[in-house]
Design a protein around this motif. Structure first.
Motif, PDB file in Angstrom:
ATOM      1  N   ARG A 207     -31.385  -3.692  15.348  1.00  0.00           N
ATOM      2  CA  ARG A 207     -31.902  -4.944  14.773  1.00  0.00           C
ATOM      3  C   ARG A 207     -30.976  -6.118  15.001  1.00  0.00           C
ATOM      4  N   GLY A 208     -29.974  -5.939  15.784  1.00  0.00           N
ATOM      5  CA  GLY A 208     -29.048  -7.056  15.995  1.00  0.00           C
ATOM      6  C   GLY A 208     -28.431  -6.973  17.359  1.00  0.00           C
ATOM      7  N   LEU A 209     -27.227  -7.492  17.460  1.00  0.00           N
ATOM      8  CA  LEU A 209     -26.549  -7.555  18.750  1.00  0.00           C
ATOM      9  C   LEU A 209     -25.244  -6.774  18.670  1.00  0.00           C
ATOM     10  N   PRO A 210     -24.839  -6.156  19.780  1.00  0.00           N
ATOM     11  CA  PRO A 210     -23.634  -5.315  19.738  1.00  0.00           C
ATOM     12  C   PRO A 210     -22.349  -6.093  20.034  1.00  0.00           C
ATOM     13  N   GLU A 211     -21.245  -5.496  19.637  1.00  0.00           N
ATOM     14  CA  GLU A 211     -19.934  -6.007  20.040  1.00  0.00           C
ATOM     15  C   GLU A 211     -19.762  -5.746  21.536  1.00  0.00           C
ATOM     16  N   LEU A 212     -19.298  -6.749  22.277  1.00  0.00           N
ATOM     17  CA  LEU A 212     -19.114  -6.591  23.723  1.00  0.00           C
ATOM     18  C   LEU A 212     -17.639  -6.554  24.092  1.00  0.00           C
ATOM     19  N   CYS A 213     -17.339  -5.838  25.148  1.00  0.00           N
ATOM     20  CA  CYS A 213     -15.994  -5.860  25.736  1.00  0.00           C
ATOM     21  C   CYS A 213     -15.819  -7.188  26.484  1.00  0.00           C
ATOM     22  N   SER A 214     -14.683  -7.835  26.294  1.00  0.00           N
ATOM     23  CA  SER A 214     -14.453  -9.146  26.913  1.00  0.00           C
ATOM     24  C   SER A 214     -14.146  -9.058  28.407  1.00  0.00           C
ATOM     25  N   VAL A 215     -13.992  -7.860  28.947  1.00  0.00           N
ATOM     26  CA  VAL A 215     -13.754  -7.741  30.389  1.00  0.00           C
ATOM     27  C   VAL A 215     -14.987  -7.176  31.099  1.00  0.00           C
ATOM     28  N   CYS A 216     -15.398  -5.957  30.768  1.00  0.00           N
ATOM     29  CA  CYS A 216     -16.537  -5.367  31.496  1.00  0.00           C
ATOM     30  C   CYS A 216     -17.878  -5.862  30.951  1.00  0.00           C
ATOM     31  N   GLN A 217     -17.872  -6.445  29.752  1.00  0.00           N
ATOM     32  CA  GLN A 217     -19.072  -7.006  29.106  1.00  0.00           C
ATOM     33  C   GLN A 217     -20.083  -5.949  28.671  1.00  0.00           C
ATOM     34  N   ILE A 218     -19.725  -4.684  28.718  1.00  0.00           N
ATOM     35  CA  ILE A 218     -20.605  -3.613  28.238  1.00  0.00           C
ATOM     36  C   ILE A 218     -20.465  -3.540  26.724  1.00  0.00           C
ATOM     37  N   PRO A 219     -21.561  -3.286  25.991  1.00  0.00           N
ATOM     38  CA  PRO A 219     -21.417  -3.049  24.557  1.00  0.00           C
ATOM     39  C   PRO A 219     -20.324  -2.001  24.309  1.00  0.00           C
ATOM     40  N   MET A 220     -19.559  -2.181  23.251  1.00  0.00           N
ATOM     41  CA  MET A 220     -18.398  -1.310  23.043  1.00  0.00           C
ATOM     42  C   MET A 220     -18.822   0.055  22.519  1.00  0.00           C
ATOM     43  N   LEU A 221     -19.305   0.878  23.448  1.00  0.00           N
ATOM     44  CA  LEU A 221     -19.887   2.177  23.138  1.00  0.00           C
ATOM     45  C   LEU A 221     -18.989   3.332  23.539  1.00  0.00           C
ATOM     46  N   PHE A 222     -17.914   3.041  24.258  1.00  0.00           N
ATOM     47  CA  PHE A 222     -17.065   4.120  24.797  1.00  0.00           C
ATOM     48  C   PHE A 222     -16.128   4.645  23.708  1.00  0.00           C
ATOM     49  N   THR A 223     -15.711   5.907  23.862  1.00  0.00           N
ATOM     50  CA  THR A 223     -14.935   6.531  22.792  1.00  0.00           C
ATOM     51  C   THR A 223     -13.455   6.665  23.155  1.00  0.00           C
ATOM     52  N   GLU A 224     -12.683   7.003  22.143  1.00  0.00           N
ATOM     53  CA  GLU A 224     -11.232   7.149  22.271  1.00  0.00           C
ATOM     54  C   GLU A 224     -10.870   8.282  23.236  1.00  0.00           C
TER      55      GLU A 224
END
Lengths: 98, 107, 509
Positions: free
Chosen positions: C396-413
């Protein structure tokens, strides 16, 4: 990879389109490279060999029954791994430097 | 390290706070819920009290999870430091900067 | 093919190449070399002797045009045959075309960008050998976008989502990933571009993009795409050679070049690898009939061929495998699942559709990915219950984006696939967030470059994307309601069923 293979056995290879024309090229590569292995994938064929892979104009021509210039290989190739060490009128050679 | 360029290389940020007037961007990250693929980004007034932010923006976003319960309590943190927002707190009060990330886990 | 018997040649391939490329160059007499080639100094690369550049293809303009024309003839024969025979009805499923929608929106415009920048290199590199190789590549790249557009335009007549790819490439949230990747490359100097696109993309990673795409097309009944793909790839092997020669040339010219080249390899491996996250999900989720898993492709094309093959050679120059490559190796178990789960919940704002994997598909995922049952299957089971209860998981909203690759911050540790990775840096009093150590490292090296990133989420919130509501933004994206969302019941799905019912009824005539 945990070990570093010696230069002579790190595989090099080419991916070629699977087609009637290219059958002669693939057969020529198999004949001229003793340890070559062939893997079929949808629409394409991968030929690889340890260390080096050579494509000889004369071998291709013998199977194709017509003249074939090595530039024609550009119509067949999809991808490769290794270095293209030499490409002249008679032969194309793919190998690693070291 | 400066960018190597053929002339001076200096451009303003395209996400700087002043571009949002009296608002700022805030990320809310429900850390222990993989239903949401990423933290959510909200634009909210800097003066907005915590309770309004929670009920007007955060809850409507997270209640899309079919397992959402309005009674669920959460523990909050910012960059690993626990925070306990009070109803009247602003983002500045809890230390949440423009584009900061507020993490929450089920308490 | 009918190629006329060769007339006896006066010159060998080697001599012809020399005569038609290097012998046509000249030294400037009334301007200096620096005035003629003003852009090959500022990056700090030292070149002592441009004549040492090797071009193993020994391609000359006559051979180039002859074989390129032949490639086009073959492709257009296939396109006509496919269109005339209603070939689209033989696809495995209409949902297969989601991969092609993503391709034309995300990848084809990059071919055009590549065309432009290689034209620039064809003018601005000092040596005639690399200039001619760059000129050929520039022409190849324009051929690629043209043939891709021609090929996929047949689908545009019958399917949704293909219609506004150029407009969308410059605006849509998930397309800012490939767009910003290439913008980063073309705004760098000529040598960084050569390492970024010529080497890292065309040699290190291109097989991961093209070969599975084209084999996937072949396996799913998409003859035209397979043919354009293989046609483009046949040029690609020349591009790979250019990239490889570029890196060896720079490393051999001066030792001082080594750290610069290493940094570019580190940066552009990670940039390219992040971009391929879109390909990973395509292989594992978008192809109705699977060719190979992302994990297998990464293992074969990257780990075996590049780490096990190429980097052994490059070690001689002091070059090490790219920084953060271990993270990429670890992620091959998780990447495609995380990315598709993200596209699934944002596909109401996309020009392609998504759907819950079928039971058979989930079995394939379980069989190929040991962690699937533990980490991802429960999410899909929950979504099945959600759908059965009348829901559909759309964010229902917008995701946090990575400031370099611009992909939503979905990757894990690293080491923990259950916790999202959050990194950040502060630059001139402002906070910037990153999805990974790889992206943070890139930012920290050149923050001035990435502070100006046009991040779609931030731009939407600034009011620069048509308005504040999702319908406003979608209208600005030129997305029609039928272009995105859930596949089952979509326009493409309904048409597909109708065409096939009809085919069965008329088939017996």
């Amino acid at each position: 990879m945990t070990t570093t293979p010696s230069p002579s056995d790190r595989p090099v290879g080419v991916d070629l389109q699977e087609s009637e024309q290219n059958r002669a090229v693939i057969e020529a590569i198999e004949a001229d490279n003793a340890n070559a292995t062939v893997r079929h994938m949808p629409g394409m064929v991968r030929v690889q060999a340890p260390g080096r892979l050579v494509i000889n104009r004369e071998s291709v021509e013998a199977r194709l029954g017509r003249e074939w210039e090595t530039h024609e290989f550009q119509l067949a190739i999809i991808s490769y791994f290794g270095h293209i060490k030499d490409w002249d009128d008679d032969q194309i050679l793919i190998a690693w430097d070291r | 390290m400066p960018v190597k360029a053929i002339s001076e290389y200096k451009f303003p940020s395209k996400s700087r706070q002043e571009l949002y007037g009296d608002d700022q961007l805030v990320h809310v990250w429900w850390k222990d819920n993989p239903w949401f693929c990423a933290a959510a980004c909200f634009r909210a007034p800097r003066a907005m009290p915590w309770s309004d932010f929670w009920s007007a923006l955060v809850v409507p976003f997270f209640e899309e999870d079919p397992d959402w319960s309005p009674d669920q309590q959460f523990a909050f943190s910012i960059d690993g430091t626990p925070v306990e927002p009070k109803a009247t707190d602003t983002f500045a009060d809890i230390g949440l900067v423009h584009k900061g990330v507020l993490a929450m886990v089920r308490a | 093919m009918t190629i006329a018997p060769k007339a006896p040649r006066k010159l060998s391939m080697k001599d012809r190449y020399s005569a038609l490329t290097r012998d046509l160059a000249w030294d400037p007499s009334y301007v200096t070399n620096e005035e003629m080639f003003p852009f090959t100094n500022f990056e700090g690369i030292t070149i002592h002797d441009w004549s040492k550049w090797e071009d193993p293809f020994r391609l000359t303009v006559d051979a180039y045009t002859k074989y390129q024309a032949e490639k086009d003839k073959r492709l257009y024969a296939v396109l006509d045959g496919f269109a005339q025979s209603q070939g689209h009805l033989g696809l495995t499923d209409a949902s297969y075309l989601n991969a092609m929608k993503l391709f034309i929106q995300g990848v084809s415009p990059l071919e055009y960008q590549a065309h432009r920048n290689f034209a620039y290199l064809a003018r601005h590199l000092n040596g005639p050998g690399p200039r001619f190789a760059a000129l050929c590549q520039s022409l190849d790249e324009i051929r690629h976008i043209q043939t891709e557009v021609h090929t996929l335009s047949n689908y545009n007549k019958l399917y949704t989502g293909f219609h506004s790819y150029v407009w969308q490439h410059d605006r849509v949230w998930y397309l800012s990933v490939p767009k910003s990747f290439f913008d980063d490359a073309v705004s760098a100097g000529p040598f960084e571009f050569l390492i970024a696109i010529g080497f890292s993309f065309e040699y290190l990673l291109t097989n991961l993009l093209f070969v599975p795409f084209m084999s996937g097309a072949s396996f799913n009944g998409d003859l035209p795409t397979m043919t354009f793909g293989f046609s483009a790839q046949s040029d690609e092997s020349r591009h790979m050679t250019l990239g490889l020669e570029a890196i060896k040339f720079l490393l051999e010219q001066d030792e001082k070049n080594v750290p610069l080249v290493q940094h570019w390899i580190d940066k552009w491996f990670w940039r390219g690898y992040r971009l391929l996250a879109l390909v990973a999900q395509m292989l594992d989720y978008m192809l109705p009939r699977k060719v190979m898993s992302w994990k297998e492709a990464f293992d074969l094309y990257f780990e075996q061929q590049m780490l096990g093959g190429l980097f052994v050679d490059l070690a001689y120059y002091g070059i090490t495998p790219p920084k953060f490559v271990e993270q990429a190796k670890e992620e091959k178990e998780y990447l495609s699942h995380q990315v598709y789960w993200t596209l699934y919940q944002f596909s109401h704002a996309a020009s392609f559709t998504t759907s819950i994997p079928t039971d058979e598909h989930m079995e394939w995922l379980s069989a190929n990915y040991p962690k699937f049952d533990e980490l991802y299957k429960p999410l899909w089971e929950k979504e099945k219950r959600n759908v059965a209860a009348g829901g559909r998981h759309f964010d229902r909203g917008l995701p946090e984006l990575c400031s370099v690759c611009q992909i939503p911050m979905l990757f894990t540790e690293p080491g923990d696939p259950t916790t999202i990775c959050q990194r950040h840096s502060d630059f001139e009093g402002e906070r910037f967030n990153f999805c990974s150590d790889g992206c943070k490292n890139i930012f920290d090296h050149e923050p001035e470059k990435y502070v100006q990133a046009w991040l779609p989420v931030h731009q939407i919130f600034q009011g620069n994307c048509g308005g504040a509501s999702i319908p406003d933004v979608l209208a600005w994206y030129r997305m029609n309601p039928e272009d995105g969302g859930e596949y089952l019941g979509s326009t493409d799905h309904q048409n597909w069923l109708a065409w096939h019912d009809m085919a069965e009824k008329t088939g017996g005539n």
